[in-house]
Each structure stands twice: as structure tokens, then as C-alpha cells.
Design a protein around this motif. Sequence first.
Motif, PDB file in Angstrom:
ATOM      1  N   LEU A  65      36.034  54.178  35.566  1.00  0.00           N
ATOM      2  CA  LEU A  65      37.306  54.357  35.157  1.00  0.00           C
ATOM      3  C   LEU A  65      38.263  54.592  36.375  1.00  0.00           C
ATOM      4  O   LEU A  65      39.124  53.774  36.682  1.00  0.00           O
ATOM      5  CB  LEU A  65      37.627  55.155  34.008  1.00  0.00           C
ATOM      6  CG  LEU A  65      39.260  55.304  33.670  1.00  0.00           C
ATOM      7  CD1 LEU A  65      39.549  53.910  33.103  1.00  0.00           C
ATOM      8  CD2 LEU A  65      39.350  56.332  32.610  1.00  0.00           C
ATOM      9  N   ARG A  66      37.825  55.611  37.167  1.00  0.00           N
ATOM     10  CA  ARG A  66      38.644  56.177  38.266  1.00  0.00           C
ATOM     11  C   ARG A  66      38.646  55.027  39.523  1.00  0.00           C
ATOM     12  O   ARG A  66      39.512  54.754  40.065  1.00  0.00           O
ATOM     13  CB  ARG A  66      38.189  57.395  39.048  1.00  0.00           C
ATOM     14  CG  ARG A  66      38.531  58.496  37.842  1.00  0.00           C
ATOM     15  CD  ARG A  66      37.990  60.033  38.350  1.00  0.00           C
ATOM     16  NE  ARG A  66      38.412  60.059  39.669  1.00  0.00           N
ATOM     17  CZ  ARG A  66      37.989  61.076  40.575  1.00  0.00           C
ATOM     18  NH1 ARG A  66      37.462  62.088  39.996  1.00  0.00           N
ATOM     19  NH2 ARG A  66      38.358  61.378  41.776  1.00  0.00           N
ATOM     20  N   GLU A  67      37.545  54.425  39.673  1.00  0.00           N
ATOM     21  CA  GLU A  67      37.516  53.456  40.745  1.00  0.00           C
ATOM     22  C   GLU A  67      38.144  51.982  40.148  1.00  0.00           C
ATOM     23  O   GLU A  67      38.945  51.432  40.998  1.00  0.00           O
ATOM     24  CB  GLU A  67      35.787  52.870  40.739  1.00  0.00           C
ATOM     25  CG  GLU A  67      34.962  53.744  41.542  1.00  0.00           C
ATOM     26  CD  GLU A  67      33.583  53.234  41.437  1.00  0.00           C
ATOM     27  OE1 GLU A  67      33.277  52.005  41.093  1.00  0.00           O
ATOM     28  OE2 GLU A  67      32.686  54.132  41.859  1.00  0.00           O
ATOM     29  N   ALA A  68      38.307  51.900  38.986  1.00  0.00           N
ATOM     30  CA  ALA A  68      39.029  50.573  38.511  1.00  0.00           C
ATOM     31  C   ALA A  68      40.640  51.094  38.856  1.00  0.00           C
ATOM     32  O   ALA A  68      41.290  50.045  39.315  1.00  0.00           O
ATOM     33  CB  ALA A  68      38.819  50.371  37.050  1.00  0.00           C
ATOM     34  N   LEU A  69      41.145  52.032  38.392  1.00  0.00           N
ATOM     35  CA  LEU A  69      42.256  52.607  38.498  1.00  0.00           C
ATOM     36  C   LEU A  69      42.699  52.603  40.027  1.00  0.00           C
ATOM     37  O   LEU A  69      43.858  52.067  40.252  1.00  0.00           O
ATOM     38  CB  LEU A  69      42.551  53.971  37.850  1.00  0.00           C
ATOM     39  CG  LEU A  69      42.750  53.745  36.323  1.00  0.00           C
ATOM     40  CD1 LEU A  69      42.898  55.284  35.741  1.00  0.00           C
ATOM     41  CD2 LEU A  69      44.008  53.034  35.804  1.00  0.00           C
ATOM     42  N   GLY A  70      41.956  53.058  40.911  1.00  0.00           N
ATOM     43  CA  GLY A  70      42.177  53.308  42.287  1.00  0.00           C
ATOM     44  C   GLY A  70      42.046  51.823  42.931  1.00  0.00           C
ATOM     45  O   GLY A  70      42.898  51.423  43.696  1.00  0.00           O
ATOM     46  N   GLY A  71      41.345  50.799  42.372  1.00  0.00           N
ATOM     47  CA  GLY A  71      41.298  49.329  42.967  1.00  0.00           C
ATOM     48  C   GLY A  71      42.452  48.595  42.425  1.00  0.00           C
ATOM     49  O   GLY A  71      42.751  47.537  42.798  1.00  0.00           O
ATOM     50  N   GLY A  72      43.267  49.334  41.446  1.00  0.00           N
ATOM     51  CA  GLY A  72      44.529  48.700  40.889  1.00  0.00           C
ATOM     52  C   GLY A  72      44.205  47.690  39.870  1.00  0.00           C
ATOM     53  O   GLY A  72      44.984  46.525  39.658  1.00  0.00           O
ATOM     54  N   ARG A  73      42.948  47.439  39.307  1.00  0.00           N
ATOM     55  CA  ARG A  73      42.743  46.615  38.302  1.00  0.00           C
ATOM     56  C   ARG A  73      42.773  47.350  36.775  1.00  0.00           C
ATOM     57  O   ARG A  73      42.743  48.471  36.613  1.00  0.00           O
ATOM     58  CB  ARG A  73      41.474  45.838  38.368  1.00  0.00           C
ATOM     59  CG  ARG A  73      40.175  46.730  38.603  1.00  0.00           C
ATOM     60  CD  ARG A  73      39.017  45.700  38.771  1.00  0.00           C
ATOM     61  NE  ARG A  73      37.842  46.727  38.689  1.00  0.00           N
ATOM     62  CZ  ARG A  73      37.258  46.841  37.579  1.00  0.00           C
ATOM     63  NH1 ARG A  73      37.518  46.607  36.457  1.00  0.00           N
ATOM     64  NH2 ARG A  73      35.855  47.810  37.642  1.00  0.00           N
ATOM     65  N   MET A  74      42.930  46.331  35.934  1.00  0.00           N
ATOM     66  CA  MET A  74      43.198  46.903  34.296  1.00  0.00           C
ATOM     67  C   MET A  74      41.531  47.420  34.010  1.00  0.00           C
ATOM     68  O   MET A  74      40.635  46.605  34.022  1.00  0.00           O
ATOM     69  CB  MET A  74      43.796  45.622  33.559  1.00  0.00           C
ATOM     70  CG  MET A  74      43.560  46.103  32.257  1.00  0.00           C
ATOM     71  SD  MET A  74      44.937  47.306  31.918  1.00  0.00           S
ATOM     72  CE  MET A  74      45.001  47.449  29.962  1.00  0.00           C
ATOM     73  N   PRO A  75      41.560  48.632  33.568  1.00  0.00           N
ATOM     74  CA  PRO A  75      40.163  49.215  33.353  1.00  0.00           C
ATOM     75  C   PRO A  75      39.849  48.737  31.860  1.00  0.00           C
ATOM     76  O   PRO A  75      39.141  49.748  31.028  1.00  0.00           O
ATOM     77  CB  PRO A  75      40.351  50.575  33.563  1.00  0.00           C
ATOM     78  CG  PRO A  75      41.611  50.968  33.448  1.00  0.00           C
ATOM     79  CD  PRO A  75      42.487  49.736  33.476  1.00  0.00           C
ATOM     80  N   ALA A  76      39.924  47.421  31.248  1.00  0.00           N
ATOM     81  CA  ALA A  76      39.474  47.237  29.904  1.00  0.00           C
ATOM     82  C   ALA A  76      38.096  47.641  29.461  1.00  0.00           C
ATOM     83  O   ALA A  76      37.708  48.173  28.607  1.00  0.00           O
ATOM     84  CB  ALA A  76      39.942  45.837  29.573  1.00  0.00           C
ATOM     85  N   ARG A  77      37.254  47.146  30.350  1.00  0.00           N
ATOM     86  CA  ARG A  77      35.764  47.652  30.107  1.00  0.00           C
ATOM     87  C   ARG A  77      35.573  48.990  30.394  1.00  0.00           C
ATOM     88  O   ARG A  77      34.596  49.567  29.305  1.00  0.00           O
ATOM     89  CB  ARG A  77      34.798  46.647  31.219  1.00  0.00           C
ATOM     90  CG  ARG A  77      33.327  46.863  31.122  1.00  0.00           C
ATOM     91  CD  ARG A  77      32.878  45.936  32.104  1.00  0.00           C
ATOM     92  NE  ARG A  77      31.237  46.465  32.184  1.00  0.00           N
ATOM     93  CZ  ARG A  77      30.790  46.974  33.056  1.00  0.00           C
ATOM     94  NH1 ARG A  77      31.365  47.508  34.223  1.00  0.00           N
ATOM     95  NH2 ARG A  77      29.316  47.559  33.029  1.00  0.00           N
ATOM     96  N   GLU A  78      35.923  49.511  31.321  1.00  0.00           N
ATOM     97  CA  GLU A  78      35.617  51.125  31.467  1.00  0.00           C
ATOM     98  C   GLU A  78      36.268  51.963  30.274  1.00  0.00           C
ATOM     99  O   GLU A  78      35.659  52.863  29.741  1.00  0.00           O
ATOM    100  CB  GLU A  78      36.279  51.473  32.687  1.00  0.00           C
ATOM    101  CG  GLU A  78      35.672  51.069  34.048  1.00  0.00           C
ATOM    102  CD  GLU A  78      35.954  49.888  34.184  1.00  0.00           C
ATOM    103  OE1 GLU A  78      37.052  49.127  33.786  1.00  0.00           O
ATOM    104  OE2 GLU A  78      35.498  49.122  35.322  1.00  0.00           O
ATOM    105  N   LEU A  79      37.541  51.348  29.810  1.00  0.00           N
ATOM    106  CA  LEU A  79      38.003  52.124  28.636  1.00  0.00           C
ATOM    107  C   LEU A  79      37.386  51.952  27.080  1.00  0.00           C
ATOM    108  O   LEU A  79      36.852  53.021  26.482  1.00  0.00           O
ATOM    109  CB  LEU A  79      39.536  51.735  28.413  1.00  0.00           C
ATOM    110  CG  LEU A  79      40.428  52.076  29.274  1.00  0.00           C
ATOM    111  CD1 LEU A  79      42.006  51.489  28.908  1.00  0.00           C
ATOM    112  CD2 LEU A  79      40.652  53.883  29.226  1.00  0.00           C
TER     113      LEU A  79
END
Length: 154
Positions: A65-79
Motif C-alpha cells: 500500500l505504501r509503495e502504491a501511494l508513493g508511486g502515485g497510483r490508485m491502490p485498489a488491489r492493496e486496499l
Amino acid sequence: MSRRRRPLALLLVALFIGMPLVEIYVLVQVGQVIGAWWTILLLVLDSILGTLLIRHEGGRAWRALREALGGGRMPARELADGALILVGGTLMLAPGFVTDAFGVLLILPVTRPLFRRLLAGLVSRRVLAGVVADATRPGPGPEGPVVRGEVVDE
């Protein structure tokens, strides 16, 4: 109660009444086969294993989740993964083999994608049902009545 919510309410009642009965039945059956003390030991080991699994997979989900947010993409899978791990962990807290087995299936990275697809389908149906309900609801706009008037302050 609306017709759409009635099956969900019946399902929840069946789960809240049925699951404890199933858990008690399975615990009694296992206790008769391997003995009461071995059953208790197995439940304790199951809880310890579940705790370790939740910590490991929860940590992985948090990092993703932190990597997805850091990369600026929507973290749907991670959530979705985080939600499944949370539900699986909650099921692991309940004493019993059936809920623990289902909780492990939600937590394991091998089986989680199947439940993620089920969760995505459920959420998309709920969202689309809400959009359709809002589109057919009468109110201000071309389809609904508009009452014209003026506000009088006294």
C-alpha cells in the motif's frame, strides 16, 4: 425492510446462529477423535500460527500500500488485500476450526486473489445498483417534479 436487504438479513441471521452451532459440532467431533486436551492444544497452535500469518501478510499488504501511494497510483488491489486480511484475521480470533480455516483462506496470498475478485464483483454490483437507483429517483431535474416558490422571511 426492502426486498434487496431481506436476503442479506436472513443470511446474517443464519450465519450468527448457524456458525456457532457448526463450530461446536466440529469441536466436539475433533475432541472425540483426538481427545479434549489435544483439541485445546490444536486450537492454541492454530491461534499462534494465525497470528504469525496475519503479521506477515499484513506487513506485506502495508508495504504494498505504501509503495502504491508513493508511486502515485490508485491502490485498489492493496486496499482489497488489506480488507481481506483484516476480515481473515478477525475470523482467526474466533475460537474454532471452521472460522480459522476460512480466515486462513482469506489471508494466504495463494487463495486471496479469488476472494479479491469476489469482493470486487460484490462492490461493483453495489455501486452500480446505487447509480441505477439514483438515476431513477424522482427529484429535481428533467425526470422529477420541481416545485417553484419563494422564501418569505418573517
